[in-house]
Design a protein around this motif. Structure first.
Motif, PDB file in Angstrom:
ATOM      1  N   ALA A  82       0.816  -1.208   0.000  1.00 29.00           N
ATOM      2  CA  ALA A  82       0.000   0.000   0.000  1.00 29.00           C
ATOM      3  C   ALA A  82       0.847   1.253   0.000  1.00 29.00           C
ATOM      4  N   ALA A  83       2.041   1.165   0.588  1.00 25.24           N
ATOM      5  CA  ALA A  83       2.890   2.346   0.702  1.00 25.24           C
ATOM      6  C   ALA A  83       3.525   2.746  -0.621  1.00 25.24           C
ATOM      7  N   VAL A  84       3.690   1.818  -1.541  1.00 24.19           N
ATOM      8  CA  VAL A  84       4.392   2.122  -2.790  1.00 24.19           C
ATOM      9  C   VAL A  84       3.672   3.195  -3.605  1.00 24.19           C
ATOM     10  N   PRO A  85       2.398   3.004  -4.003  1.00 24.48           N
ATOM     11  CA  PRO A  85       1.745   4.064  -4.786  1.00 24.48           C
ATOM     12  C   PRO A  85       1.487   5.325  -3.982  1.00 24.48           C
ATOM     13  N   LEU A  86       1.183   5.169  -2.693  1.00 23.08           N
ATOM     14  CA  LEU A  86       0.935   6.338  -1.850  1.00 23.08           C
ATOM     15  C   LEU A  86       2.179   7.210  -1.740  1.00 23.08           C
ATOM     16  N   GLY A  87       3.308   6.595  -1.442  1.00 18.41           N
ATOM     17  CA  GLY A  87       4.541   7.344  -1.310  1.00 18.41           C
ATOM     18  C   GLY A  87       4.993   7.949  -2.628  1.00 18.41           C
ATOM     19  N   ALA A  88       4.817   7.203  -3.721  1.00 22.49           N
ATOM     20  CA  ALA A  88       5.217   7.734  -5.022  1.00 22.49           C
ATOM     21  C   ALA A  88       4.397   8.962  -5.392  1.00 22.49           C
ATOM     22  N   ARG A  93       6.622  11.310  -7.926  1.00 20.64           N
ATOM     23  CA  ARG A  93       7.395  10.481  -8.850  1.00 20.64           C
ATOM     24  C   ARG A  93       6.564   9.277  -9.259  1.00 20.64           C
ATOM     25  N   ARG A  94       7.071   8.534 -10.228  1.00 16.22           N
ATOM     26  CA  ARG A  94       6.405   7.329 -10.689  1.00 16.22           C
ATOM     27  C   ARG A  94       6.924   6.112  -9.941  1.00 16.22           C
ATOM     28  N   VAL A  95       6.090   5.107  -9.842  1.00 16.28           N
ATOM     29  CA  VAL A  95       6.521   3.845  -9.246  1.00 16.28           C
ATOM     30  C   VAL A  95       7.537   3.194 -10.170  1.00 16.28           C
ATOM     31  N   THR A  96       8.667   2.787  -9.605  1.00 14.31           N
ATOM     32  CA  THR A  96       9.743   2.226 -10.418  1.00 14.31           C
ATOM     33  C   THR A  96       9.426   0.786 -10.808  1.00 14.31           C
ATOM     34  N   PRO A  97      10.063   0.289 -11.874  1.00 14.96           N
ATOM     35  CA  PRO A  97       9.848  -1.116 -12.258  1.00 14.96           C
ATOM     36  C   PRO A  97      10.198  -2.099 -11.144  1.00 14.96           C
ATOM     37  N   VAL A  98      11.242  -1.786 -10.364  1.00 15.16           N
ATOM     38  CA  VAL A  98      11.606  -2.668  -9.254  1.00 15.16           C
ATOM     39  C   VAL A  98      10.482  -2.732  -8.231  1.00 15.16           C
ATOM     40  N   GLU A  99       9.869  -1.601  -7.947  1.00 12.67           N
ATOM     41  CA  GLU A  99       8.765  -1.576  -6.983  1.00 12.67           C
ATOM     42  C   GLU A  99       7.542  -2.310  -7.529  1.00 12.67           C
ATOM     43  N   TRP A 100       7.263  -2.143  -8.827  1.00 14.28           N
ATOM     44  CA  TRP A 100       6.155  -2.896  -9.416  1.00 14.28           C
ATOM     45  C   TRP A 100       6.402  -4.401  -9.320  1.00 14.28           C
ATOM     46  N   ARG A 101       7.637  -4.816  -9.574  1.00  7.29           N
ATOM     47  CA  ARG A 101       7.950  -6.238  -9.504  1.00  7.29           C
ATOM     48  C   ARG A 101       7.813  -6.757  -8.076  1.00  7.29           C
ATOM     49  N   GLY A 102       8.324  -6.014  -7.107  1.00  6.50           N
ATOM     50  CA  GLY A 102       8.187  -6.427  -5.722  1.00  6.50           C
ATOM     51  C   GLY A 102       6.739  -6.465  -5.269  1.00  6.50           C
ATOM     52  N   THR A 103       5.954  -5.486  -5.700  1.00  2.00           N
ATOM     53  CA  THR A 103       4.529  -5.459  -5.352  1.00  2.00           C
ATOM     54  C   THR A 103       3.805  -6.660  -5.933  1.00  2.00           C
ATOM     55  N   VAL A 293       9.191   1.906   6.342  1.00  3.04           N
ATOM     56  CA  VAL A 293       8.295   2.047   5.198  1.00  3.04           C
ATOM     57  C   VAL A 293       8.824   3.111   4.247  1.00  3.04           C
ATOM     58  N   ALA A 294       9.385   4.182   4.794  1.00  4.55           N
ATOM     59  CA  ALA A 294       9.946   5.222   3.939  1.00  4.55           C
ATOM     60  C   ALA A 294      11.103   4.671   3.113  1.00  4.55           C
ATOM     61  N   ALA A 295      11.841   3.726   3.685  1.00  2.00           N
ATOM     62  CA  ALA A 295      12.936   3.125   2.935  1.00  2.00           C
ATOM     63  C   ALA A 295      12.414   2.377   1.724  1.00  2.00           C
ATOM     64  N   VAL A 296      11.318   1.667   1.893  1.00  2.00           N
ATOM     65  CA  VAL A 296      10.733   0.937   0.776  1.00  2.00           C
ATOM     66  C   VAL A 296      10.259   1.895  -0.297  1.00  2.00           C
ATOM     67  N   LEU A 297       9.774   3.059   0.129  1.00  2.00           N
ATOM     68  CA  LEU A 297       9.239   4.017  -0.822  1.00  2.00           C
ATOM     69  C   LEU A 297      10.315   4.853  -1.486  1.00  2.00           C
ATOM     70  N   ALA A 298      11.573   4.700  -1.081  1.00  2.00           N
ATOM     71  CA  ALA A 298      12.619   5.643  -1.472  1.00  2.00           C
ATOM     72  C   ALA A 298      12.207   7.037  -1.019  1.00  2.00           C
ATOM     73  N   LEU A 299      11.630   7.087   0.176  1.00  2.00           N
ATOM     74  CA  LEU A 299      11.118   8.349   0.708  1.00  2.00           C
ATOM     75  C   LEU A 299      11.837   8.686   1.985  1.00  2.00           C
ATOM     76  N   GLU A 300      13.161   8.662   1.977  1.00  4.21           N
ATOM     77  CA  GLU A 300      13.879   9.091   3.152  1.00  4.21           C
ATOM     78  C   GLU A 300      13.508  10.536   3.427  1.00  4.21           C
ATOM     79  N   PRO A 301      13.741  11.030   4.670  1.00  2.43           N
ATOM     80  CA  PRO A 301      13.325  12.380   4.980  1.00  2.43           C
ATOM     81  C   PRO A 301      13.846  13.434   4.018  1.00  2.43           C
ATOM     82  N   ASP A 302      14.952  13.172   3.312  1.00  2.00           N
ATOM     83  CA  ASP A 302      15.483  14.182   2.410  1.00  2.00           C
ATOM     84  C   ASP A 302      14.768  14.218   1.081  1.00  2.00           C
ATOM     85  N   SER A 303      13.936  13.194   0.789  1.00  2.00           N
ATOM     86  CA  SER A 303      13.348  13.111  -0.534  1.00  2.00           C
ATOM     87  C   SER A 303      12.246  14.119  -0.747  1.00  2.00           C
TER      88      SER A 303
END
Length: 323
Positions: A82-88, A93-103, A293-303
């Motif tokens: 659930a966090a992947v599309p929400l965070g993207a 940004r767009r969901v990356t192919p790696v995230e789509w594959r993991g999802t 969860v932020a790590a999975v999203l590539a959403l570290e606080p700096d992003s």
């Protein structure tokens, strides 16, 4: 609505709430330059994240009332999904192919587990001796895993996952026993088990924070996988839960669990493709420097882009600032 379907729906809403709370906290951390707790209490976003976390926890407890441990706990991986599309979306940004594959892998694996783990609402609970025995065994295992030595991140992550899984198993015992009208609501066993839930929940949180200090990818995957393993073992061995389909169902559940684990590992490593990032701004009392969860999203606080909302606007030449 059947008990299984209700448990799945509640688990889904719980996962979405947990993901939303994590993303909200991370973005708040990125936009806040001071660490004053009193100032945080005045931020609506902080209270919004608190409410989401509380609601997610209540939904998880409700799911444990209607679904077995072998069903509800593996669905905890839906938080990452659930966090992947929400965070993207929030990061622009767009969901990356790696995230789509993991999802996709996680959803396929969980679907197989869902087919074999579905069943009636739970009615068995751990007796007080069983709860104490599980507590002693888990505490011993956590002590071994948390000892000083090499690779503390993975060992602490395993200990955190086991502690959280046992906490969920004990929570189900408290929930089912407390809602059973045949006995007293606040009996001694229920109170004792409730205290054990609090201890394991707090211990799991502290252990996870320690595990993530050396990096998030592998520890996150270990925490996410160790949690349902502990709960499923308790459900199958002590609560009489069974998988549907006999030997074939057991093989299907094993294959589904392996595929879901592959998906979780893929999601937990997705940030490695995001490249290096600046040092995040920590916020005391809100989140750790890096949220799983932020790590999975590539959403570290700096992003999240810095927004100096707390700074006054600079006046234009020839104009006075209002008092």
């Amino acid at each position: 609505m059947s008990a299984t379907l209700l448990a799945v729906v509640l688990s889904l809403f719980s996962a979405v709430a947990y993901a939303g709370a994590a993303v909200t906290q991370e973005r708040l951390a990125a936009r806040t330059t001071d660490s004053g707790v009193l100032r945080l209490l005045g931020r609506g976003a902080w209270w919004w994240s608190v409410g989401l976390n509380a609601g997610a926890a209540l939904l998880h407890v409700a799911a444990l009332k209607y679904g077995t441990l072998t069903l509800v706990q593996p669905l905890g991986a839906l938080t990452l999904v659930a966090a992947v599309p929400l965070g993207a979306r929030l990061a622009g940004r767009r969901v990356t192919p790696v995230e789509w594959r993991g999802t996709a892998l996680t959803l396929i694996g969980l679907s197989a587990v869902l087919v074999t783990a579905s069943g009636p609402a739970p009615d068995d609970v751990l007796s007080l001796p069983q709860a104490l025995a599980v507590t002693g065994a888990t505490a011993t295992l956590i002590g071994v895993l948390a000892r000083p030595g090499a690779r503390p991140g993975l060992r602490h992550a395993s200990a955190s996952g086991f502690a959280s899984g046992v906490a969920s198993a004990l929570t189900q015992t408290v929930t089912v026993a407390a809602t059973d009208r045949t006995g007293p609501l606040f009996s001694v066993p229920v109170i004792v088990v409730a205290l054990l839930v609090a201890a394991f929940a707090a211990g799991g949180l502290l252990l996870s924070q320690t595990a993530y200090k050396g990096g998030l990818g592998a520890p996150l995957a270990v925490v996410t996988l160790a949690n349902p393993i502990a709960a499923v073992v308790i459900g199958l061995t002590l609560l009489g839960e069974q998988l549907q389909g006999g030997v074939a169902g057991l093989l299907l559940a094993g294959a589904g669990g392996a595929v879901a684990a592959w998906g979780v590992v893929t999601l937990s490593r997705s940030t490695r493709d995001a490249g290096p990032a600046p040092v995040p701004v920590p916020v005391s009392g809100v989140v750790d420097e890096e949220h799983p969860v932020a790590a999975v999203l590539a959403l570290e606080p700096d992003s999240a882009a810095y927004e100096p909302s707390m700074l006054p606007r600079q006046p234009k030449p020839g104009h006075l600032t209002s008092l």
